[in-house]
Design a protein around this motif. Structure first.
Motif, short mmCIF file in Angstrom:
data_model
loop_
_atom_site.label_atom_id
_atom_site.label_comp_id
_atom_site.label_asym_id
_atom_site.label_seq_id
_atom_site.Cartn_x
_atom_site.Cartn_y
_atom_site.Cartn_z
N GLY A 87 0.82 -1.21 0.00
CA GLY A 87 0.00 0.00 0.00
C GLY A 87 0.85 1.26 0.00
O GLY A 87 2.08 1.21 -0.03
N TRP A 88 0.17 2.40 0.03
CA TRP A 88 0.86 3.69 0.00
C TRP A 88 1.46 4.03 1.36
O TRP A 88 0.90 3.69 2.40
CB TRP A 88 -0.11 4.80 -0.41
CG TRP A 88 -0.60 4.68 -1.81
CD1 TRP A 88 -1.85 4.33 -2.20
CD2 TRP A 88 0.14 4.92 -3.00
NE1 TRP A 88 -1.94 4.32 -3.57
CE2 TRP A 88 -0.74 4.68 -4.08
CE3 TRP A 88 1.46 5.32 -3.27
CZ2 TRP A 88 -0.32 4.83 -5.41
CZ3 TRP A 88 1.86 5.47 -4.59
CH2 TRP A 88 0.98 5.22 -5.63
N LYS A 89 2.59 4.72 1.32
CA LYS A 89 3.23 5.17 2.55
C LYS A 89 3.87 6.52 2.28
O LYS A 89 4.28 6.82 1.16
CB LYS A 89 4.29 4.17 3.02
CG LYS A 89 4.86 4.49 4.40
CD LYS A 89 5.69 3.34 4.95
CE LYS A 89 6.21 3.66 6.35
NZ LYS A 89 6.99 2.53 6.93
N ARG A 90 3.91 7.34 3.32
CA ARG A 90 4.54 8.66 3.20
C ARG A 90 5.60 8.85 4.27
O ARG A 90 5.48 8.36 5.41
CB ARG A 90 3.49 9.77 3.30
CG ARG A 90 2.82 9.84 4.66
CD ARG A 90 1.71 10.88 4.70
NE ARG A 90 2.21 12.25 4.66
CZ ARG A 90 1.45 13.32 4.85
NH1 ARG A 90 0.14 13.18 5.10
NH2 ARG A 90 1.96 14.54 4.80
N LEU A 95 6.68 10.12 -1.14
CA LEU A 95 5.51 9.25 -1.25
C LEU A 95 5.92 8.02 -2.04
O LEU A 95 6.57 8.13 -3.08
CB LEU A 95 4.36 9.95 -1.98
CG LEU A 95 3.61 11.07 -1.25
CD1 LEU A 95 2.60 11.72 -2.19
CD2 LEU A 95 2.90 10.52 -0.03
N ASP A 144 0.32 17.09 2.21
CA ASP A 144 -1.00 16.63 2.64
C ASP A 144 -1.96 16.49 1.46
O ASP A 144 -2.73 15.52 1.38
CB ASP A 144 -1.59 17.60 3.67
CG ASP A 144 -0.88 17.53 5.01
OD1 ASP A 144 -0.19 16.52 5.26
OD2 ASP A 144 -1.01 18.48 5.81
N TRP A 147 -0.97 13.42 -0.57
CA TRP A 147 -1.29 12.21 0.18
C TRP A 147 -2.77 11.89 0.06
O TRP A 147 -3.15 10.73 -0.12
CB TRP A 147 -0.88 12.39 1.64
CG TRP A 147 -1.21 11.21 2.52
CD1 TRP A 147 -2.07 11.20 3.58
CD2 TRP A 147 -0.67 9.89 2.43
NE1 TRP A 147 -2.11 9.97 4.15
CE2 TRP A 147 -1.26 9.14 3.47
CE3 TRP A 147 0.24 9.27 1.59
CZ2 TRP A 147 -0.96 7.78 3.69
CZ3 TRP A 147 0.54 7.93 1.79
CH2 TRP A 147 -0.05 7.21 2.82
N ALA A 148 -3.62 12.89 0.13
CA ALA A 148 -5.06 12.68 -0.01
C ALA A 148 -5.41 12.19 -1.42
O ALA A 148 -6.30 11.36 -1.60
CB ALA A 148 -5.81 13.97 0.29
N GLU A 149 -4.68 12.67 -2.42
CA GLU A 149 -4.95 12.26 -3.80
C GLU A 149 -4.56 10.82 -4.09
O GLU A 149 -5.20 10.13 -4.88
CB GLU A 149 -4.24 13.20 -4.78
CG GLU A 149 -4.86 14.58 -4.88
CD GLU A 149 -4.41 15.31 -6.13
OE1 GLU A 149 -4.62 14.78 -7.23
OE2 GLU A 149 -3.82 16.39 -5.99
N VAL A 150 -3.48 10.34 -3.46
CA VAL A 150 -3.02 8.98 -3.78
C VAL A 150 -3.79 7.91 -3.00
O VAL A 150 -3.79 6.74 -3.40
CB VAL A 150 -1.51 8.81 -3.54
CG1 VAL A 150 -0.71 9.82 -4.34
CG2 VAL A 150 -1.16 8.88 -2.06
N GLN A 151 -4.42 8.28 -1.91
CA GLN A 151 -5.10 7.28 -1.08
C GLN A 151 -6.06 6.38 -1.86
O GLN A 151 -6.07 5.16 -1.68
CB GLN A 151 -5.83 7.97 0.07
CG GLN A 151 -4.92 8.51 1.16
CD GLN A 151 -4.07 7.43 1.79
OE1 GLN A 151 -4.55 6.57 2.51
NE2 GLN A 151 -2.78 7.43 1.49
N PRO A 152 -6.91 6.92 -2.74
CA PRO A 152 -7.85 6.04 -3.45
C PRO A 152 -7.25 5.34 -4.67
O PRO A 152 -7.93 4.52 -5.30
CB PRO A 152 -8.96 7.00 -3.88
CG PRO A 152 -8.28 8.31 -4.05
CD PRO A 152 -7.19 8.34 -3.01
#
Length: 207
Positions: A87-90, A95, A144, A147-152
């Protein structure tokens, strides 16, 4: 009381002349294309072409031929392995798409670290996190939002098999594939010409 010198483990020093080498695995075409298009859409970039590091960039006094021979010996007997997306991590200014730190990846990473003498990055060893970088050098004010854009976002593959590792070299802003190491019994590594039609060259990001 006798004293012994400390092991020669240093962080890479960009002020010291000489190329930076890495041992990497390339993602499958579908994942590579998807990641590049996502980077372009979000206005971010990583270091060179998308790649999974089996060892972070390092410097060495070994010649290219000695380095290839050392990695060939270190990887002898290693077979193909599967990579699983976690999954994604920051992290600050970074990112990335993280992968499961499987036994196979830990073993190959440990093998890669035996090659030396060479420098060693702080996040090698116990801090090793297999990943594909989406964005590097991200400004704090944009972290921030990105990060919100990559979550989905869901990558096109959740796992893939790696059958070849590559030794790369970065010098003067260019990442170049130097040598490949097929994984598995009975396969001989092949050299990649450093220049010309057979060389795969990947531009590094601007500093």
């Amino acid at each position: 009381m006798s004293t012994r010198p400390a092991p020669a483990v240093r962080a890479a020093d960009p002020s010291v002349p000489g190329p930076l080498y890495s041992l990497v695995a390339w993602p499958p075409e579908a994942l590579d294309t998807w990641l590049r298009r996502t980077q372009e859409r979000l206005g971010v970039r990583g270091f060179g072409a998308p790649h999974l590091n089996l060892r972070a960039p390092f410097q060495t006094d070994l010649t290219a031929a000695q380095l290839v021979a050392a990695f060939r010996a270190a990887l002898r007997g290693a077979g193909p392995f599967e990579v699983q997306v976690r999954g994604w991590k920051r992290l600050p200014h970074l990112l990335f798409l993280e992968f499961e730190r499987t036994c196979a990846l830990r073993e190959l990473h440990a093998r890669a670290l035996t090659v030396g003498p060479s420098t060693r990055a702080p996040h090698d060893g116990e801090g090793y996190t297999p990943h594909l970088t989406l964005g590097l050098g991200i400004l704090p004010r944009a972290e921030d939002e990105l990060w919100a854009e990559v979550q989905p976002l869901v990558p096109p593959v959740s796992r893939f098999e790696v059958g070849v590792l590559s030794l790369t070299r970065e010098e003067r802003g260019e990442v170049q594939e130097v040598h490949t190491f097929p994984l598995g019994e009975g396969e001989a590594p092949r050299a990649v010409p450093p220049t010309g039609a057979g060389a795969e060259q990947h531009p590094a990001p601007e500093s």
